[in-house]
Design an enzyme around this catalytic site. Structure first.
Site, PDB file in Angstrom:
ATOM      1  N   TYR A 134       7.486   5.327  10.860  1.00 28.47           N
ATOM      2  CA  TYR A 134       7.281   6.575  10.110  1.00 28.47           C
ATOM      3  C   TYR A 134       8.206   6.624   8.887  1.00 28.47           C
ATOM      4  O   TYR A 134       7.747   6.790   7.756  1.00 28.47           O
ATOM      5  CB  TYR A 134       7.559   7.744  11.038  1.00 28.47           C
ATOM      6  CG  TYR A 134       7.318   9.114  10.448  1.00 28.47           C
ATOM      7  CD1 TYR A 134       6.032   9.577  10.198  1.00 28.47           C
ATOM      8  CD2 TYR A 134       8.382   9.964  10.163  1.00 28.47           C
ATOM      9  CE1 TYR A 134       5.810  10.850   9.671  1.00 28.47           C
ATOM     10  CE2 TYR A 134       8.171  11.235   9.645  1.00 28.47           C
ATOM     11  CZ  TYR A 134       6.888  11.675   9.405  1.00 28.47           C
ATOM     12  OH  TYR A 134       6.678  12.936   8.891  1.00 28.47           O
TER      13      TYR A 134
ATOM     14  N   LEU B 153     -11.868   5.457  -0.052  1.00 24.31           N
ATOM     15  CA  LEU B 153     -12.749   6.632  -0.059  1.00 24.31           C
ATOM     16  C   LEU B 153     -13.219   6.858  -1.494  1.00 24.31           C
ATOM     17  O   LEU B 153     -12.408   6.822  -2.425  1.00 24.31           O
ATOM     18  CB  LEU B 153     -11.970   7.855   0.442  1.00 24.31           C
ATOM     19  CG  LEU B 153     -12.700   9.191   0.413  1.00 24.31           C
ATOM     20  CD1 LEU B 153     -13.851   9.202   1.423  1.00 24.31           C
ATOM     21  CD2 LEU B 153     -11.743  10.340   0.743  1.00 24.31           C
TER      22      LEU B 153
END
Ligand code: NAD
Ligand code: UDP
Length: 317
Positions: free
Chosen positions: A144, A62
């Site tokens: 996770y 980004l």
């Protein structure tokens, strides 16, 4: 005025953080792919002149101009992070690389939302930050737990190798309004089951413990860490040391909702930690932080929220 990027900003914690940052007079760029986040969590912020939403998956790079980053993007409930475990690891690891790369280029501070799950099924209780954890690397929670552990490693390596300014918060179980009703977490499950008069689903014998922190306290701790002395990198535990068993929680919620629900015992999921309680001495000492909300007060507000969800006063989109 700072321009602050919040990844995962339309999720449960992210939406409360966006509110807090706007209230403090900042501009907020909320970046989210809406995997578990909802537009309705940030709907009330869309008209705010200092708020902007960008639909983006942080596993892709980004390019943005911001002054600070809070990296919260990652599904957080076992049901959701196990739905597509490979994507979960990618989000933690590649997401961390992309957010750290952005912070490195812009020479800005970046905070990582880590988790008590880095301690796995802990052999000591409470868990101080120095405890290295007991994680099964090949179990169903590993996508996770290990993803978040690698993310912490990346944060500290970018700090040592590229002098990126980092802050790492280890969040313990947090609850409050805007938890996802369908994400299978214990507080939302029990409240919804009690309100609907359904049996409360206790996994195992219900003797496993957790310590629940109200969302406002958590966000306050996160904000304090971001704005703390630059030498304080963390990791810092933020959570409420008030530990209880799932049986105790179920009984409390039945009482508070005035429900006639009974308990239904189901098998304990694989690798479900037996105990969890934060040692918050560092947060007290370094951030002058400790949780203020009593469990009854926090549960009351959360119950009110889910009542509105059930009556469709709060519409989830
Ligand atoms: P949540 O699922 O409500 O929010 C996560 C947000 O991240 C969602 O809006 C989701 O759409 C977004 N997201 C997921 N993958 C993404 C991607 N690849 N790109 C962009 N956005 C993406 O969960 P939460 O409870 O708000 O948790 C927020 C953060 O806090 C997570 O990183 C979680 O690991 C951490 N955490 C939460 C708790 C807790 O009790 N809530 C405990 C420990 C750690
Ligand atoms: N749990 C339960 N019933 C439910 C949902 C969860 O007994 O309907 C248990 C779960 O097995 C775990 C604890 O509650 O021991 C907390 O689960 P949650 O998914 O909220 O958080 P985490 O396991 O990530 O701490």
């Amino acid at each position: 005025m700072k321009r602050i990027l919040v990844s995962g900003g339309s999720g449960f914690l992210g939406s409360h953080l966006c509110e807090k940052l706007l209230k403090e007079g900042n501009e907020v760029l909320c970046v989210d792919n809406l995997f578990t986040g909802r537009k309705s969590n940030i709907h009330h912020l869309l008209s705010h002149k200092n708020f902007e939403f960008l639909r983006h998956d942080i596993t892709h790079p980004l390019y943005a101009e911001v002054d600070e980053i809070y990296n919260l993007a990652c599904p957080a409930s076992p049901l959701h992070y196990q739905f597509d475990p490979i994507q979960t690891t990618k989000t933690s690891v590649m997401g961390a690389i992309n957010m750290l790369g952005l912070a490195k280029r812009l020479k800005i501070k970046v905070l990582q939302a880590s988790t008590s799950e880095v301690y796995g099924d802990p052999e000591i209780n409470p868990q101080p930050e120095s405890y290295k954890g007991c994680v099964n690397p090949i179990g169903i929670r590993a996508c996770y737990d290990e993803g978040k552990r690698v993310a912490e490693t990346l944060f500290f390596d970018y700090h040592r190798q590229h002098q990126v300014k980092i802050k790492v918060i280890r969040i313990f179980n947090t609850y409050g309004p805007r938890m996802q009703p369908n994400d299978g977490r214990v507080v939302s499950n029990f409240i919804l089951q009690a309100l609907k008069g359904e049996d409360l689903t206790i996994f195992g014998e219900g003797t496993q413990s957790r310590s629940f922190c109200y969302v406002d306290d958590l966000i306050d701790g996160m904000y304090r860490l971001m704005n703390s002395n630059e030498h304080l990198t963390g990791p810092v535990n933020i959570g409420n040391p008030n530990e209880m068993t799932m049986l105790e929680l179920a009984e409390k919620i039945i009482l508070m909702t005035g429900s006639r629900s009974k308990l239904r015992f189901l098998p304990l999921p694989q690798d479900d930690p037996l105990q969890r309680r934060p040692d918050i001495s560092q947060a007290k000492r370094e951030l002058d932080w400790e949780p203020k909300t009593h469990l009854d007060q926090g549960l009351e507000k959360t119950i009110q929220y889910f009542e509105k969800v059930l009556t469709k006063e709060v519409v989830l989109v």
